[in-house]
Motif scaffolding. Structure first.
Motif, PDB file in Angstrom:
ATOM      1  N   LYS A 191      40.016  41.687   9.691  1.00 45.37           N
ATOM      2  CA  LYS A 191      41.511  42.001   9.794  1.00 45.37           C
ATOM      3  C   LYS A 191      41.765  43.207   9.340  1.00 45.37           C
TER       4      LYS A 191
ATOM      5  N   ARG B 173      45.118  45.600   8.710  1.00 45.32           N
ATOM      6  CA  ARG B 173      46.855  45.517   8.759  1.00 45.32           C
ATOM      7  C   ARG B 173      47.297  46.790   8.922  1.00 45.32           C
ATOM      8  N   ARG B 174      48.436  46.766   9.543  1.00 46.11           N
ATOM      9  CA  ARG B 174      49.213  48.344   9.678  1.00 46.11           C
ATOM     10  C   ARG B 174      49.620  48.917   8.346  1.00 46.11           C
ATOM     11  N   LYS B 175      49.240  50.033   8.103  1.00 48.28           N
ATOM     12  CA  LYS B 175      49.756  50.468   6.814  1.00 48.28           C
ATOM     13  C   LYS B 175      51.087  51.358   7.072  1.00 48.28           C
TER      14      LYS B 175
END
Length: 125
Positions: A111, A113-115
């Motif tokens: 997984k 996630r976009r930071k």
């Protein structure tokens, strides 16, 4: 834009459109060096200038697939309608068609996630 045709010998004409634009039109081959006539089957503006110079009809230089007679021949065949699903023949001896089995790769799914733009970038190492 005004195109000025001039005879170039044989079946070819040279058409000047503007200062740096010159094209060769061949009325026998139905072609022009701009390739628009070759691609569409409809005379381009350079060919129309030559056709007008020869005092001929542009309609005679359009490809036959654009004519009404050709279109009527294309659609002259009768298309029979398809019967509805209630009238379809039942195939009781045929097995049902199932979707392919779902294959998942081994291990836990990754997984990411976009930071946010102001969040520091971290790397594992």
């Amino acid at each position: 834009m005004q195109c000025v045709p001039s005879y170039a010998g044989g079946d070819k004409y040279q058409v000047e459109c503007g200062l740096d634009s010159q094209h060769v039109v061949d009325l026998v081959e139905n072609s022009c060096s701009c390739k628009n006539w070759d691609l569409t089957g409809i005379p381009c503006m350079h060919a129309l200038a030559v056709i007008h110079l020869k005092d001929e009809f542009p309609k005679t230089y359009v490809q036959t697939w654009y004519t009404k007679q050709t279109q009527l021949q294309i659609y002259s065949n009768f298309i029979s309608s398809v019967r509805g699903p209630k009238q379809w023949a039942s195939l009781s001896n045929m097995l049902p068609i199932l979707p392919p089995p779902l294959r998942r790769p081994p291990g836990r799914p990754i997984k990411v996630r976009r930071k946010e733009l102001d969040e520091p970038q971290t790397t594992k190492g």
